[in-house]
Design a protein around this motif. Structure first.
Motif, PDB file in Angstrom:
ATOM      1  N   ALA A  73     114.605  -7.799  40.900  1.00 57.56           N
ATOM      2  CA  ALA A  73     115.758  -8.490  41.476  1.00 57.56           C
ATOM      3  C   ALA A  73     116.966  -8.413  40.547  1.00 57.56           C
ATOM      4  CB  ALA A  73     115.402  -9.949  41.761  1.00 57.56           C
ATOM      5  N   VAL A  74     116.726  -8.585  39.244  1.00 54.05           N
ATOM      6  CA  VAL A  74     117.839  -8.540  38.283  1.00 54.05           C
ATOM      7  C   VAL A  74     118.420  -7.135  38.209  1.00 54.05           C
ATOM      8  CG1 VAL A  74     118.420  -8.693  35.835  1.00 54.05           C
ATOM      9  CG2 VAL A  74     117.094 -10.512  36.924  1.00 54.05           C
ATOM     10  N   LEU A  75     117.557  -6.121  38.170  1.00 54.18           N
ATOM     11  CA  LEU A  75     118.049  -4.749  38.100  1.00 54.18           C
ATOM     12  C   LEU A  75     118.780  -4.355  39.382  1.00 54.18           C
ATOM     13  CD1 LEU A  75     114.991  -3.136  36.330  1.00 54.18           C
ATOM     14  CD2 LEU A  75     117.256  -3.483  35.352  1.00 54.18           C
ATOM     15  N   ASP A  76     118.297  -4.837  40.512  1.00 55.18           N
ATOM     16  CA  ASP A  76     119.017  -4.594  41.764  1.00 55.18           C
ATOM     17  C   ASP A  76     120.405  -5.229  41.716  1.00 55.18           C
ATOM     18  OD1 ASP A  76     117.588  -2.928  43.514  1.00 55.18           O
ATOM     19  OD2 ASP A  76     116.209  -4.547  44.055  1.00 55.18           O
ATOM     20  N   ALA A  77     120.483  -6.421  41.135  1.00 52.71           N
ATOM     21  CA  ALA A  77     121.779  -7.096  41.024  1.00 52.71           C
ATOM     22  C   ALA A  77     122.734  -6.309  40.133  1.00 52.71           C
ATOM     23  CB  ALA A  77     121.585  -8.509  40.482  1.00 52.71           C
ATOM     24  N   LEU A  78     122.243  -5.771  39.033  1.00 48.10           N
ATOM     25  CA  LEU A  78     123.073  -4.936  38.162  1.00 48.10           C
ATOM     26  C   LEU A  78     123.507  -3.672  38.887  1.00 48.10           C
ATOM     27  CD1 LEU A  78     121.133  -5.256  34.783  1.00 48.10           C
ATOM     28  CD2 LEU A  78     123.468  -6.052  35.222  1.00 48.10           C
ATOM     29  N   ALA A  79     122.578  -3.077  39.620  1.00 50.39           N
ATOM     30  CA  ALA A  79     122.908  -1.861  40.362  1.00 50.39           C
ATOM     31  C   ALA A  79     123.968  -2.140  41.421  1.00 50.39           C
ATOM     32  CB  ALA A  79     121.651  -1.287  41.002  1.00 50.39           C
ATOM     33  N   ASP A  80     123.853  -3.283  42.109  1.00 49.66           N
ATOM     34  CA  ASP A  80     124.851  -3.648  43.109  1.00 49.66           C
ATOM     35  C   ASP A  80     126.209  -3.875  42.454  1.00 49.66           C
ATOM     36  OD1 ASP A  80     122.952  -3.509  45.102  1.00 49.66           O
ATOM     37  OD2 ASP A  80     122.559  -5.673  45.123  1.00 49.66           O
ATOM     38  N   ALA A  81     126.204  -4.548  41.325  1.00 49.32           N
ATOM     39  CA  ALA A  81     127.465  -4.843  40.640  1.00 49.32           C
ATOM     40  C   ALA A  81     128.162  -3.573  40.168  1.00 49.32           C
ATOM     41  CB  ALA A  81     127.206  -5.773  39.456  1.00 49.32           C
ATOM     42  N   LEU A  82     127.378  -2.578  39.812  1.00 46.86           N
ATOM     43  CA  LEU A  82     127.935  -1.312  39.315  1.00 46.86           C
ATOM     44  C   LEU A  82     128.177  -0.296  40.420  1.00 46.86           C
ATOM     45  CD1 LEU A  82     125.719  -0.971  36.115  1.00 46.86           C
ATOM     46  CD2 LEU A  82     128.182  -1.434  36.179  1.00 46.86           C
ATOM     47  N   HIS A  83     127.830  -0.676  41.659  1.00 42.05           N
ATOM     48  CA  HIS A  83     127.978   0.217  42.814  1.00 42.05           C
ATOM     49  C   HIS A  83     127.229   1.529  42.585  1.00 42.05           C
ATOM     50  CE1 HIS A  83     131.762  -1.687  44.896  1.00 42.05           C
ATOM     51  NE2 HIS A  83     130.760  -2.539  44.725  1.00 42.05           N
ATOM     52  N   LEU A  84     125.986   1.437  42.145  1.00 40.13           N
ATOM     53  CA  LEU A  84     125.213   2.640  41.861  1.00 40.13           C
ATOM     54  C   LEU A  84     124.793   3.334  43.153  1.00 40.13           C
ATOM     55  CD1 LEU A  84     122.846   1.612  38.918  1.00 40.13           C
ATOM     56  CD2 LEU A  84     125.189   2.497  38.843  1.00 40.13           C
ATOM     57  N   ALA A  85     124.872   4.646  43.145  1.00 38.28           N
ATOM     58  CA  ALA A  85     124.365   5.457  44.244  1.00 38.28           C
ATOM     59  C   ALA A  85     122.833   5.425  44.208  1.00 38.28           C
ATOM     60  CB  ALA A  85     124.875   6.889  44.113  1.00 38.28           C
ATOM     61  N   PRO A  86     122.168   5.839  45.306  1.00 36.87           N
ATOM     62  CA  PRO A  86     120.695   5.773  45.322  1.00 36.87           C
ATOM     63  C   PRO A  86     120.032   6.494  44.152  1.00 36.87           C
ATOM     64  CG  PRO A  86     121.530   6.134  47.537  1.00 36.87           C
ATOM     65  CD  PRO A  86     122.719   6.201  46.628  1.00 36.87           C
ATOM     66  N   ASP A  87     120.491   7.685  43.797  1.00 38.40           N
ATOM     67  CA  ASP A  87     119.894   8.390  42.660  1.00 38.40           C
ATOM     68  C   ASP A  87     120.109   7.618  41.368  1.00 38.40           C
ATOM     69  OD1 ASP A  87     118.877  10.490  44.094  1.00 38.40           O
ATOM     70  OD2 ASP A  87     120.572  11.823  43.741  1.00 38.40           O
ATOM     71  N   GLU A  88     121.284   7.030  41.210  1.00 38.78           N
ATOM     72  CA  GLU A  88     121.578   6.264  39.997  1.00 38.78           C
ATOM     73  C   GLU A  88     120.719   5.003  39.924  1.00 38.78           C
ATOM     74  OE1 GLU A  88     126.287   7.395  39.339  1.00 38.78           O
ATOM     75  OE2 GLU A  88     125.743   5.828  40.777  1.00 38.78           O
ATOM     76  N   ARG A  89     120.513   4.368  41.062  1.00 35.43           N
ATOM     77  CA  ARG A  89     119.666   3.174  41.101  1.00 35.43           C
ATOM     78  C   ARG A  89     118.232   3.524  40.706  1.00 35.43           C
ATOM     79  NH1 ARG A  89     120.175  -1.848  44.078  1.00 35.43           N
ATOM     80  NH2 ARG A  89     122.160  -1.002  44.849  1.00 35.43           N
ATOM     81  N   ALA A  90     117.715   4.632  41.267  1.00 37.02           N
ATOM     82  CA  ALA A  90     116.363   5.066  40.912  1.00 37.02           C
ATOM     83  C   ALA A  90     116.269   5.392  39.427  1.00 37.02           C
ATOM     84  CB  ALA A  90     115.978   6.281  41.751  1.00 37.02           C
ATOM     85  N   TYR A  91     117.303   5.999  38.887  1.00 30.96           N
ATOM     86  CA  TYR A  91     117.335   6.349  37.461  1.00 30.96           C
ATOM     87  C   TYR A  91     117.322   5.084  36.608  1.00 30.96           C
ATOM     88  CZ  TYR A  91     119.132   8.617  33.190  1.00 30.96           C
ATOM     89  OH  TYR A  91     119.319   9.086  31.906  1.00 30.96           O
ATOM     90  N   LEU A  92     118.091   4.075  37.004  1.00 31.89           N
ATOM     91  CA  LEU A  92     118.102   2.799  36.285  1.00 31.89           C
ATOM     92  C   LEU A  92     116.703   2.201  36.238  1.00 31.89           C
ATOM     93  CD1 LEU A  92     119.536   0.310  34.996  1.00 31.89           C
ATOM     94  CD2 LEU A  92     119.915  -0.517  37.339  1.00 31.89           C
ATOM     95  N   PHE A  93     116.010   2.186  37.377  1.00 33.98           N
ATOM     96  CA  PHE A  93     114.668   1.619  37.415  1.00 33.98           C
ATOM     97  C   PHE A  93     113.692   2.433  36.572  1.00 33.98           C
ATOM     98  CE2 PHE A  93     114.085  -1.871  40.532  1.00 33.98           C
ATOM     99  CZ  PHE A  93     115.416  -2.088  40.820  1.00 33.98           C
TER     100      PHE A  93
END
Length: 290
Positions: A73-93
């Motif tokens: 949930a926290v990482l999703d919140a960071l990804a949303d705040a940074l407007h990460l694209a799907p590939d970037e979100r997967a990379y973050l995780f």
């Protein structure tokens, strides 16, 4: 400033978060100019923390590499705040080691299944190859050799599409838009480096490219990422002229570390005629050589 050899820093998670934070426009995020001098572009840490509803200390610890822990949930919140694209979100995780079903990946160059090699050989009219992670070329058919390069004439260690894109003058000249193609290569390599940070061959490739090419160093420092997807690329071939081809990428169920890549032209297009001419020329050249 980018690391001189552009190698993996050991704090890829923090580097990635800082790079994405620097790209986020504070005004678009709802933070008007408050008169305070911004020492760096993009969001401040406290602004990212506010948008993601986490503490500033947590953002600091993530960026400094003092923690890699975080709930989905926290990482999703960071990804949303940074407007990460799907590939970037997967990379973050992946970097945060919470990717679902993540498993340790074996290192080294694998063998291509015999049936997959047979499939390549039957694709007479379609340039195709099998790639390993990091875009190592494991196998190819005659059409792919005619389109791109004679992979068989290269040492095995040099059969890598990203390495060829940056360090081989002839391969580089094939691209009608080399900077675009090269940046895509860097994004693919950065994505794979996050998945397999301890692969010595991949680490060596990053270090070599960083030492030998300034564009690679600059783009690597940008932390852009991209996973496999359908692409369209335009080549300027010394024999066939200009070809605009769709690059299709297929995962191999029995070999999850490998991709089957095929190059096709739109039906009844000038590129299809050029590709047909190239393959006929390659077949004639092989006949004469034999």
């Amino acid at each position: 400033m980018a690391d001189p050899d552009a190698s993996l820093s050991g704090n890829e998670l923090g580097d990635f978060l800082r790079a994405r934070r620097a790209e986020r426009d504070p005004r678009e995020a709802g933070f008007p100019d408050d008169g305070r001098l911004r020492r760096v572009p993009g969001l401040r840490r406290e602004e990212l923390a506010h948008l993601a509803h986490v503490s500033v200390d947590y953002v600091v610890r993530l960026e400094q590499g003092r923690t890699r822990r975080g709930s989905r949930a926290v990482l999703d919140a960071l990804a949303d705040a940074l407007h990460l694209a799907p590939d970037e979100r997967a990379y973050l995780f992946t970097l945060a080691e919470v990717a679902p079903g993540a498993v340790a990946r074996p290192v080294g160059r694998p063998e291509v299944a015999p049936r997959l090699r047979q499939l390549l050989d039957t694709m007479h009219d379609v340039p195709a190859m099998v790639l390993h992670r990091g875009m190592d070329v494991l196998a190819w058919n005659r059409a792919a050799g005619a389109l791109l390069t004679d992979f068989g004439a290269l040492p095995q260690a040099e059969r890598n599409l990203i390495r060829l894109t940056f360090l081989d003058a002839g391969f580089r000249a094939l691209y009608a838009d080399w900077p675009r193609a090269a940046r895509e290569c860097v994004a693919v390599l950065r994505m794979e480096a996050g998945r397999t940070p301890h692969d010595p061959a991949l680490t060596a490739l990053v270090a070599e490219l960083g030492a030998r090419d300034p564009d690679f160093r600059t783009w690597w420092a940008g932390h852009q990422v991209r996973g496999p997807r359908q692409l369209t690329k335009t080549y300027v071939h010394p024999v066939a002229g200009e070809l605009t081809l769709d690059v299709q990428q297929f995962t191999v169920d029995t070999h999850p570390e490998q991709l089957l890549v095929a190059y096709t032209a739109p039906p009844d297009s000038a590129s299809q005629e050029a590709l047909r001419f190239l393959l006929q020329w390659a077949a004639l050249a092989d006949t004469r050589a034999g």
